[in-house]
Design a protein around this motif. Sequence first.
Motif, PDB file in Angstrom:
ATOM      1  N   LYS A 132       0.856  -1.184   0.000  1.00  0.00           N
ATOM      2  CA  LYS A 132       0.000   0.000   0.000  1.00  0.00           C
ATOM      3  C   LYS A 132       0.887   1.227   0.000  1.00  0.00           C
ATOM      4  O   LYS A 132       1.742   1.388   0.875  1.00  0.00           O
ATOM      5  N   LYS A 133       0.723   2.121  -1.000  1.00  0.00           N
ATOM      6  CA  LYS A 133       1.588   3.295  -1.113  1.00  0.00           C
ATOM      7  C   LYS A 133       1.044   4.504  -0.361  1.00  0.00           C
ATOM      8  O   LYS A 133       1.718   5.513  -0.245  1.00  0.00           O
ATOM      9  N   ASP A 134      -0.189   4.411   0.097  1.00  0.00           N
ATOM     10  CA  ASP A 134      -0.715   5.459   0.966  1.00  0.00           C
ATOM     11  C   ASP A 134      -1.604   4.817   2.023  1.00  0.00           C
ATOM     12  O   ASP A 134      -2.340   3.872   1.733  1.00  0.00           O
ATOM     13  N   PHE A 135      -1.495   5.322   3.226  1.00  0.00           N
ATOM     14  CA  PHE A 135      -2.268   4.780   4.332  1.00  0.00           C
ATOM     15  C   PHE A 135      -2.420   5.871   5.378  1.00  0.00           C
ATOM     16  O   PHE A 135      -1.664   6.847   5.405  1.00  0.00           O
ATOM     17  N   PRO A 136      -3.406   5.753   6.251  1.00  0.00           N
ATOM     18  CA  PRO A 136      -3.715   6.844   7.186  1.00  0.00           C
ATOM     19  C   PRO A 136      -2.701   6.968   8.311  1.00  0.00           C
ATOM     20  O   PRO A 136      -2.047   5.994   8.699  1.00  0.00           O
ATOM     21  N   ALA A 137      -2.580   8.187   8.818  1.00  0.00           N
ATOM     22  CA  ALA A 137      -1.689   8.460   9.936  1.00  0.00           C
ATOM     23  C   ALA A 137      -2.183   7.755  11.194  1.00  0.00           C
ATOM     24  O   ALA A 137      -3.324   7.324  11.282  1.00  0.00           O
ATOM     25  N   GLY A 138      -1.289   7.663  12.141  1.00  0.00           N
ATOM     26  CA  GLY A 138      -1.617   7.002  13.400  1.00  0.00           C
ATOM     27  C   GLY A 138      -0.628   5.892  13.675  1.00  0.00           C
ATOM     28  O   GLY A 138       0.546   5.986  13.318  1.00  0.00           O
ATOM     29  N   HIS A 139      -1.093   4.857  14.292  1.00  0.00           N
ATOM     30  CA  HIS A 139      -0.243   3.701  14.551  1.00  0.00           C
ATOM     31  C   HIS A 139      -0.256   2.798  13.329  1.00  0.00           C
ATOM     32  O   HIS A 139      -1.269   2.198  12.990  1.00  0.00           O
ATOM     33  N   VAL A 140       0.875   2.733  12.670  1.00  0.00           N
ATOM     34  CA  VAL A 140       1.029   1.957  11.443  1.00  0.00           C
ATOM     35  C   VAL A 140       1.805   0.693  11.768  1.00  0.00           C
ATOM     36  O   VAL A 140       2.823   0.742  12.464  1.00  0.00           O
ATOM     37  N   GLU A 141       1.343  -0.435  11.248  1.00  0.00           N
ATOM     38  CA  GLU A 141       2.041  -1.689  11.458  1.00  0.00           C
ATOM     39  C   GLU A 141       2.499  -2.253  10.122  1.00  0.00           C
ATOM     40  O   GLU A 141       1.716  -2.351   9.183  1.00  0.00           O
ATOM     41  N   LEU A 142       3.769  -2.599  10.039  1.00  0.00           N
ATOM     42  CA  LEU A 142       4.326  -3.249   8.862  1.00  0.00           C
ATOM     43  C   LEU A 142       4.466  -4.744   9.129  1.00  0.00           C
ATOM     44  O   LEU A 142       4.973  -5.151  10.178  1.00  0.00           O
ATOM     45  N   ASP A 143       4.006  -5.526   8.174  1.00  0.00           N
ATOM     46  CA  ASP A 143       4.216  -6.976   8.208  1.00  0.00           C
ATOM     47  C   ASP A 143       5.286  -7.267   7.158  1.00  0.00           C
ATOM     48  O   ASP A 143       5.027  -7.190   5.959  1.00  0.00           O
ATOM     49  N   ILE A 144       6.501  -7.546   7.607  1.00  0.00           N
ATOM     50  CA  ILE A 144       7.663  -7.637   6.723  1.00  0.00           C
ATOM     51  C   ILE A 144       8.011  -9.099   6.465  1.00  0.00           C
ATOM     52  O   ILE A 144       8.114  -9.895   7.405  1.00  0.00           O
ATOM     53  N   GLU A 145       8.206  -9.420   5.204  1.00  0.00           N
ATOM     54  CA  GLU A 145       8.647 -10.758   4.834  1.00  0.00           C
ATOM     55  C   GLU A 145       9.903 -10.649   3.985  1.00  0.00           C
ATOM     56  O   GLU A 145       9.928  -9.922   2.987  1.00  0.00           O
ATOM     57  N   ASN A 146      10.936 -11.354   4.376  1.00  0.00           N
ATOM     58  CA  ASN A 146      12.187 -11.362   3.614  1.00  0.00           C
ATOM     59  C   ASN A 146      12.211 -12.613   2.745  1.00  0.00           C
ATOM     60  O   ASN A 146      12.458 -13.722   3.229  1.00  0.00           O
ATOM     61  N   LYS A 147      11.988 -12.418   1.448  1.00  0.00           N
ATOM     62  CA  LYS A 147      12.024 -13.532   0.500  1.00  0.00           C
ATOM     63  C   LYS A 147      13.374 -13.647  -0.191  1.00  0.00           C
ATOM     64  O   LYS A 147      13.537 -14.476  -1.086  1.00  0.00           O
ATOM     65  N   GLY A 148      14.327 -12.816   0.197  1.00  0.00           N
ATOM     66  CA  GLY A 148      15.641 -12.827  -0.424  1.00  0.00           C
ATOM     67  C   GLY A 148      16.572 -13.831   0.222  1.00  0.00           C
ATOM     68  O   GLY A 148      16.207 -14.572   1.135  1.00  0.00           O
ATOM     69  N   SER A 149      17.831 -13.812  -0.235  1.00  0.00           N
ATOM     70  CA  SER A 149      18.842 -14.724   0.281  1.00  0.00           C
ATOM     71  C   SER A 149      19.762 -14.051   1.290  1.00  0.00           C
ATOM     72  O   SER A 149      20.648 -14.697   1.848  1.00  0.00           O
ATOM     73  N   LYS A 150      19.563 -12.730   1.518  1.00  0.00           N
ATOM     74  CA  LYS A 150      20.425 -11.978   2.415  1.00  0.00           C
ATOM     75  C   LYS A 150      19.629 -11.468   3.610  1.00  0.00           C
ATOM     76  O   LYS A 150      18.430 -11.223   3.517  1.00  0.00           O
ATOM     77  N   VAL A 151      20.327 -11.310   4.721  1.00  0.00           N
ATOM     78  CA  VAL A 151      19.729 -10.622   5.857  1.00  0.00           C
ATOM     79  C   VAL A 151      19.385  -9.202   5.415  1.00  0.00           C
ATOM     80  O   VAL A 151      20.154  -8.557   4.700  1.00  0.00           O
ATOM     81  N   THR A 152      18.230  -8.716   5.837  1.00  0.00           N
ATOM     82  CA  THR A 152      17.835  -7.369   5.429  1.00  0.00           C
ATOM     83  C   THR A 152      17.374  -6.579   6.640  1.00  0.00           C
ATOM     84  O   THR A 152      17.188  -7.117   7.736  1.00  0.00           O
ATOM     85  N   GLU A 153      17.221  -5.290   6.445  1.00  0.00           N
ATOM     86  CA  GLU A 153      16.598  -4.420   7.439  1.00  0.00           C
ATOM     87  C   GLU A 153      15.655  -3.484   6.718  1.00  0.00           C
ATOM     88  O   GLU A 153      15.851  -3.167   5.536  1.00  0.00           O
ATOM     89  N   VAL A 154      14.610  -3.063   7.402  1.00  0.00           N
ATOM     90  CA  VAL A 154      13.566  -2.237   6.794  1.00  0.00           C
ATOM     91  C   VAL A 154      13.394  -0.971   7.625  1.00  0.00           C
ATOM     92  O   VAL A 154      13.338  -1.027   8.854  1.00  0.00           O
ATOM     93  N   TYR A 155      13.314   0.152   6.928  1.00  0.00           N
ATOM     94  CA  TYR A 155      13.200   1.456   7.569  1.00  0.00           C
ATOM     95  C   TYR A 155      11.974   2.203   7.049  1.00  0.00           C
ATOM     96  O   TYR A 155      11.607   2.073   5.885  1.00  0.00           O
ATOM     97  N   ILE A 156      11.376   3.023   7.901  1.00  0.00           N
ATOM     98  CA  ILE A 156      10.525   4.128   7.457  1.00  0.00           C
ATOM     99  C   ILE A 156      11.350   5.385   7.663  1.00  0.00           C
ATOM    100  O   ILE A 156      11.844   5.644   8.769  1.00  0.00           O
ATOM    101  N   LEU A 157      11.539   6.158   6.585  1.00  0.00           N
ATOM    102  CA  LEU A 157      12.434   7.310   6.610  1.00  0.00           C
ATOM    103  C   LEU A 157      11.699   8.607   6.316  1.00  0.00           C
ATOM    104  O   LEU A 157      10.799   8.654   5.468  1.00  0.00           O
ATOM    105  N   PHE A 158      12.088   9.665   7.004  1.00  0.00           N
ATOM    106  CA  PHE A 158      11.658  11.004   6.626  1.00  0.00           C
ATOM    107  C   PHE A 158      12.325  11.375   5.299  1.00  0.00           C
ATOM    108  O   PHE A 158      13.319  10.755   4.898  1.00  0.00           O
ATOM    109  N   PRO A 159      11.821  12.410   4.605  1.00  0.00           N
ATOM    110  CA  PRO A 159      12.449  12.821   3.337  1.00  0.00           C
ATOM    111  C   PRO A 159      13.917  13.189   3.457  1.00  0.00           C
ATOM    112  O   PRO A 159      14.675  13.062   2.490  1.00  0.00           O
ATOM    113  N   ASP A 160      14.353  13.640   4.636  1.00  0.00           N
ATOM    114  CA  ASP A 160      15.764  14.007   4.819  1.00  0.00           C
ATOM    115  C   ASP A 160      16.605  12.851   5.356  1.00  0.00           C
ATOM    116  O   ASP A 160      17.729  13.046   5.804  1.00  0.00           O
TER     117      ASP A 160
END
Length: 378
Positions: free
Chosen positions: A49-77
């Motif tokens: 989903k590329k847009d969703f409402p403000a508030g408490h947001v929950e990400l359900d992350i699945e790593n389907k790759g072959s490498k360890v990964t990390e996921v961030y939510i970033l401000f524009p800066d």
Amino acid sequence: MRVRLSVLTAAAAAVALTAVTGCAEKADGKSGDGAVRVTAEDDSCEVSKKDFPAGHVELDIENKGSKVTEVYILFPDDRIVTERENIGPGTRARLTAEVKAGSYEIACKPGMKGDGIRQKVTVTGGKAARRSPEMDAAVAAYRKYAQAQADETLPKARVFTDAVKAGDVEAAKKAYAPSRIGWERTEPVAESFGDIDPKVDLREDGLEKGQKWTGWHRLEKALWQDRRIGPEEKALADTLIKDLTDWQKKVGTAEITPTSMANGAKELLDEVATGKVTGEEERYSHTDLVDFKANVEGAQKSHELLKPVAVRNDPKLVAELDRQFTALNTLLDKYRANGTTYDFVSYDTVGKAQRKELSDAVNALAEPLSKLAAAVVK
């Protein structure tokens, strides 16, 4: 510092650390329980989903790759709203964060290096995240705590850097570990600014192409491996103070929320599991147990401040966290030297079986700690 492991080592740690969940995806791009799905692969980062409402947001992350990964939510800066590190191949993780309306990027970092693969998302106007008086009190108290840690670090760091500049190797060695305690207690706050952490706390194997190595670990290598202090090291001592002063000034501007406190506590346990328990963090000085203790203290501080909220929503989780923190601190006490608070044995004297015992205790705490953010916002 977040980029610290070979992929193989990180993968082994991540399997133990990542909370595995399963949930079906709905047609609107959210999972059956309302979470936004993030699918990470070695060459892609898909957001349901590329847009969703403000508030408490929950990400359900699945790593389907072959490498360890990390996921961030970033401000524009590039400041960090929230993150989840060490997500192993074939595993899933949940991440709950308080996010205001605005433009952001979700980034996946395969191999936990570089700028990551990014997707722009828009958080639309919606209900503001619900805050109880207890939540506001916890945030205010943690902000005060983080500032105090930064304020207390500067004088200790100057003792260290003054010894470096004086060419006194033994005095610098003695001052090195104490100078890092405040930083290690609140490292997720420092990491949220993006540029300070790589300047101050990066290990040599985490350097990006063309990046100059500065900070504590560069001086650690000079003191313990090279056994010398030259003009370059003396200049780097001044640079370290400059960067730490920058951190001290910025701490008061950090975005701190109840969920960022909870997620930060989990990040500190990840730091222990992927850097301190392995002995990779302080590979020259072997002062890993000092960092270990400081990380645990920082995580426990967040837990204690959030407890009045979490205990109403999930008393069993709070009781389990209390039990696991006590168990881990009791285990750490076995490695004190001379019975003093921050005088631990050299980590190169800790055997393989003992390290596994420490690792198991960290993992036993990390798993319930990964649920604290969700408990705070129930």
